[in-house]
Enzyme design. Structure first.
Site, short mmCIF file in Angstrom:
data_model
loop_
_atom_site.label_atom_id
_atom_site.label_comp_id
_atom_site.label_asym_id
_atom_site.label_seq_id
_atom_site.Cartn_x
_atom_site.Cartn_y
_atom_site.Cartn_z
N GLU A 35 47.52 65.25 47.78
CA GLU A 35 46.59 64.55 47.03
C GLU A 35 46.47 65.17 45.93
OE1 GLU A 35 42.77 65.79 47.02
OE2 GLU A 35 42.91 67.03 49.73
N LYS A 169 35.76 70.87 56.03
CA LYS A 169 35.37 71.73 55.07
C LYS A 169 33.95 72.59 55.60
CE LYS A 169 36.99 70.23 50.13
NZ LYS A 169 37.83 68.39 50.96
#
Length: 321
Positions: A35, A169
């Site tokens: 990404e 995260k």
């Protein structure tokens, strides 16, 4: 998908597969998608360009071809040359695009870094099966009121790609995210662990049902998934940082609590949440969170390359038989 039909496309609204990526896919060689949001929005300048190159080098060292994905001047590109990589790292007009944003960015001949969801979509379109990133998006804290949930989760339920990451995260609601992944039938396998990693920290405190201890084991799971008619379903390979490389757990908890308070006080919402919190961590851990972030991304890129190589070896062995 015949990637040769994409390779030579050009102009706004097209998809372009880099020649080295197209050649590798045509030959059945291992390829790993990467990404680009981490380059433009997740890492500080000027280090972001150097680290982007290091991530690609980690894939190459594992025996695979890296394919960093982004939209550059209206063209969705699967594999970036050095000029395009520099543009994503250095230009100020680079947006952050999830799947829903791709059509708008391309139609306006704009440039955008792709999120996990958008990267997975474009990677699958090109025929790439492995994808490496840092941490997934997920269910945000307070989502019962805000309904704030990353598009990454739905994308994984609809995209037949294996994503190597270090969990989600840690600023997110980890147990809610795992519940959503279960509801969406997205399997999660711990790499060398039964603990779900927490991005900066090795163990989020949540257990996993499945683990794999080698790239060959992960490749076997992917092959079995495909044979069972589940090839349109993603797989999460959760690869934790070693404990001696993680962010200090007490420092993590203290800074996280402070960051969430600042988030509320500043009224930060939507796409701005993750960059705000990651920047807060960077500033209030004296850069230790950034160093942990870089370590885990490099490890994930290397592991994805190794798994891609195992898949390619298995495919060539089947063809030979």
């Amino acid at each position: 998908m015949d990637v040769r039909g994409l390779t030579h496309s050009s102009g706004p609204g097209s998809i372009e597969v880099a020649p080295q990526v197209a050649q590798a896919l045509a030959q059945g060689a291992p390829v790993v998608a990467l990404e680009s949001t981490i380059i433009s929005h997740g890492l500080p300048r000027p280090d972001n360009l150097r680290i982007a190159r290091e991530i690609e080098d980690a894939v190459r060292a594992a025996g695979a071809v890296p394919a960093t994905i982004a939209v550059v001047d209206g063209v969705a590109r699967v594999g970036l040359d050095d000029a395009a990589l520099a543009a994503i790292a250095e230009r100020d007009d680079v947006a952050k695009a999830s799947v829903r944003d791709l059509g708008f960015v391309v139609a306006k001949a704009g440039s955008a870094a792709t999120t996990v969801a958008a990267t997975a979509h474009l990677a699958e379109l090109a025929g790439i099966r492995l994808f490496a990133t840092g941490g997934l998006g997920g269910v945000h804290r307070g989502a019962r009121e805000s309904w704030d949930e990353s598009a990454d989760l739905v994308a994984l339920a609809r995209t037949g790609i294996a994503v190597v990451c270090s969990g989600v995260k840690s600023i997110l609601d980890v147990p809610a995210t795992l519940e959503r992944l279960e509801s969406l039938n997205v399997p999660v396998v711990g790499y060398g662990t039964n603990a779900f990693p927490g991005f900066y920290i090795s163990d989020s405190g949540h257990r996993l049902d499945w683990r794999a201890d080698s790239p060959a084991e992960v490749a076997a799971v992917i092959r079995a998934r495909d044979a069972l008619g589940l090839a349109n379903q993603g797989i999460v390979v959760a690869n934790p940082l070693p404990e001696d490389q993680q962010l200090d757990a007490e420092l993590h908890e203290r800074v996280l609590e402070e960051a969430l308070e600042q988030l509320d006080e500043n009224g930060v919402t939507g796409k701005a949440v993750t960059p705000f919190l990651l920047d807060f961590f960077h500033q209030h851990t004296a850069g230790e969170s950034l160093r942990a972030n870089v370590r885990l991304v490099l490890r994930n890129a290397a592991l994805a390359g190794q798994i891609a190589a195992e898949l390619a070896r298995g495919a060539s062995g089947t063809a030979a038989a």
